[in-house]
Motif scaffolding. Structure first.
Motif, PDB file in Angstrom:
ATOM      1  N   UNK A 109       0.821  -1.214   0.000  1.00  0.00           N
ATOM      2  CA  UNK A 109       0.000   0.000   0.000  1.00  0.00           C
ATOM      3  C   UNK A 109       0.851   1.258   0.000  1.00  0.00           C
ATOM      4  N   UNK A 110       1.959   1.266   0.743  1.00  0.00           N
ATOM      5  CA  UNK A 110       2.810   2.463   0.804  1.00  0.00           C
ATOM      6  C   UNK A 110       3.291   2.912  -0.576  1.00  0.00           C
ATOM      7  N   UNK A 111       3.764   1.995  -1.443  1.00  0.00           N
ATOM      8  CA  UNK A 111       4.132   2.440  -2.797  1.00  0.00           C
ATOM      9  C   UNK A 111       2.948   3.005  -3.574  1.00  0.00           C
ATOM     10  N   UNK A 112       1.743   2.464  -3.336  1.00  0.00           N
ATOM     11  CA  UNK A 112       0.568   2.994  -4.029  1.00  0.00           C
ATOM     12  C   UNK A 112       0.210   4.384  -3.511  1.00  0.00           C
ATOM     13  N   UNK A 113       0.409   4.616  -2.219  1.00  0.00           N
ATOM     14  CA  UNK A 113       0.196   5.962  -1.665  1.00  0.00           C
ATOM     15  C   UNK A 113       1.140   6.946  -2.345  1.00  0.00           C
ATOM     16  N   UNK A 160     -11.940  -4.689  -2.922  1.00  0.00           N
ATOM     17  CA  UNK A 160     -10.898  -4.239  -3.835  1.00  0.00           C
ATOM     18  C   UNK A 160     -10.404  -5.392  -4.704  1.00  0.00           C
ATOM     19  N   UNK A 161     -10.386  -6.590  -4.124  1.00  0.00           N
ATOM     20  CA  UNK A 161      -9.808  -7.720  -4.849  1.00  0.00           C
ATOM     21  C   UNK A 161     -10.300  -9.028  -4.236  1.00  0.00           C
ATOM     22  N   UNK A 162     -10.739  -9.970  -5.085  1.00  0.00           N
ATOM     23  CA  UNK A 162     -11.027 -11.324  -4.623  1.00  0.00           C
ATOM     24  C   UNK A 162      -9.705 -12.049  -4.426  1.00  0.00           C
ATOM     25  N   UNK A 163      -9.634 -12.869  -3.382  1.00  0.00           N
ATOM     26  CA  UNK A 163      -8.338 -13.424  -2.997  1.00  0.00           C
ATOM     27  C   UNK A 163      -8.538 -14.754  -2.259  1.00  0.00           C
ATOM     28  N   UNK A 284     -11.280  10.718  -0.694  1.00  0.00           N
ATOM     29  CA  UNK A 284     -11.430   9.309  -0.309  1.00  0.00           C
ATOM     30  C   UNK A 284     -11.920   8.485  -1.492  1.00  0.00           C
ATOM     31  N   UNK A 285     -12.895   9.006  -2.215  1.00  0.00           N
ATOM     32  CA  UNK A 285     -13.395   8.291  -3.388  1.00  0.00           C
ATOM     33  C   UNK A 285     -12.301   8.128  -4.436  1.00  0.00           C
ATOM     34  N   UNK A 286     -11.490   9.166  -4.600  1.00  0.00           N
ATOM     35  CA  UNK A 286     -10.412   9.102  -5.584  1.00  0.00           C
ATOM     36  C   UNK A 286      -9.397   8.029  -5.206  1.00  0.00           C
ATOM     37  N   UNK A 289     -10.977   4.465  -5.768  1.00  0.00           N
ATOM     38  CA  UNK A 289     -10.996   4.169  -7.205  1.00  0.00           C
ATOM     39  C   UNK A 289      -9.592   3.852  -7.712  1.00  0.00           C
ATOM     40  N   UNK A 290      -8.607   4.554  -7.180  1.00  0.00           N
ATOM     41  CA  UNK A 290      -7.214   4.326  -7.549  1.00  0.00           C
ATOM     42  C   UNK A 290      -6.775   2.914  -7.138  1.00  0.00           C
TER      43      UNK A 290
END
Length: 318
Positions: A109-113, A160-163, A284-286, A289-290
């Motif tokens: 998550x940190x790289x995505x932030x 966000x993702x099936x896993x 938050x929505x942005x 979605x990201x």
């Protein structure tokens, strides 16, 4: 509400969260005496003691609990008002507070932030990682990113993702100790235990149609860190439960094999959670979605049926 009152609310929310006068002082760039004086002025104005002080920490009085509850609501309403006024602007802006699990938050998550911050430079992101779930409402977080089911009825969630989750082991372990043919065979194998939150130690749960079966497994190695137990599995120490998000590249490279591929374990879908009663801000929505956009591409699901067929072929050639 004047400016001093609004600032006092934020000061007290931070003080209640940190449970430390010196910690709140550092966070607000104040000296501890200045923070103490500020609290004293608030208590004098209200005619009530808000906190119980000790040499090491503080706790809220009943009056302090009431003040915190209303202060949190007021600060949130102010944030909603500001968002309503600025929401028509093209680019999201303002403060976004995000929480995630320790290992996954740090590595993924940190790289995505970082990417999100480059795309939306007007958004200020406060990102915290914790080893246990947090109270989003009390902690004033906009969202939390977690694997698994909804932890609190006061929250809403977006997948966000099936896993899926699978049993796995390295080829060298399976060559040495054999491959289990049924779930009960795991009792005779070395299992690597990933301790998570308050889960019973070494209890693996499997879904059989409409009910869940629990199996108490044993092994010499256990840890609360997912990266550590994955490394042990790669080193051939035993059988491990991991999600396909973690497994895909190792299965494709042949460093790990799926064990009992038809066994069904509770999934570890990735969700973003947010307070139910709170209107989501544009920022938050942005970000949500990201996340959805970024988690679409790099994932290659594990085909359990194909793995069974390939294993049978290898066995026939030996």
């Amino acid at each position: 509400m004047n400016t001093d009152s609004a600032t006092d609310f934020e000061f007290f929310i931070l003080l209640a969260k940190l449970k430390s006068m010196s910690g709140a002082a550092r966070a607000l760039d104040l000296t501890p005496p200045a923070a103490t004086k500020r609290l004293g002025i608030m208590e004098k104005r209200l005619g009530a003691q808000l906190v119980n002080r000790t040499t090491r920490s503080i706790s809220l009085t009943p009056e302090g609990e009431t003040y915190l509850r209303y202060a949190t609501q007021i600060v949130e309403k102010v944030r909603e008002m500001e968002e309503a006024i600025t929401g028509a602007r093209t680019d999201p802006q303002g403060l976004l507070r995000i929480n995630a699990t320790l290992g996954f938050g740090r590595t993924t998550i940190a790289p995505l932030v970082s990417e999100f911050a480059k795309r939306f430079p007007q958004v200020e992101v406060q990102f915290e990682v914790t080893d246990r779930p947090v109270d989003l409402i009390e902690g004033a977080f906009d969202m939390a990113i977690r694997f698994g089911e909804l932890p609190d009825s006061r929250l809403s969630a977006r997948r966000i993702m099936s896993n899926r989750r699978f049993l796995c082991a390295s080829p060298k372990y399976l060559e040495r100790f054999g491959t289990p043919e049924k779930i009960e065979d795991l009792l005779q194998h070395r299992c690597i235990i990933h301790r998570q939150n308050d889960d019973a130690h070494g209890v693996w749960r499997f879904i059989d149609e409409d009910h869940t079966e629990a199996l108490k497994v044993r092994g010499a190695l256990s840890s609360n860190d997912g990266d550590i137990v994955l490394r042990w599995a790669l080193d051939g120490h035993g059988i491990l439960i991991r999600s396909e998000w973690d497994l895909a590249k190792y299965v494709q490279s042949g460093r790990l094999e799926i064990v009992l591929p038809n066994a069904v374990l509770p999934s570890a879908d990735l969700f973003v959670y947010y307070p139910r009663q709170r209107n989501q801000t544009a920022r938050a929505r942005a970000f949500i979605d990201f996340l959805v956009e970024r988690f679409q591409a790099p994932f290659i699901p594990v085909d359990a049926g194909k793995l069974v067929r390939e294993r049978k072929k290898r066995g026939a050639r030996r």
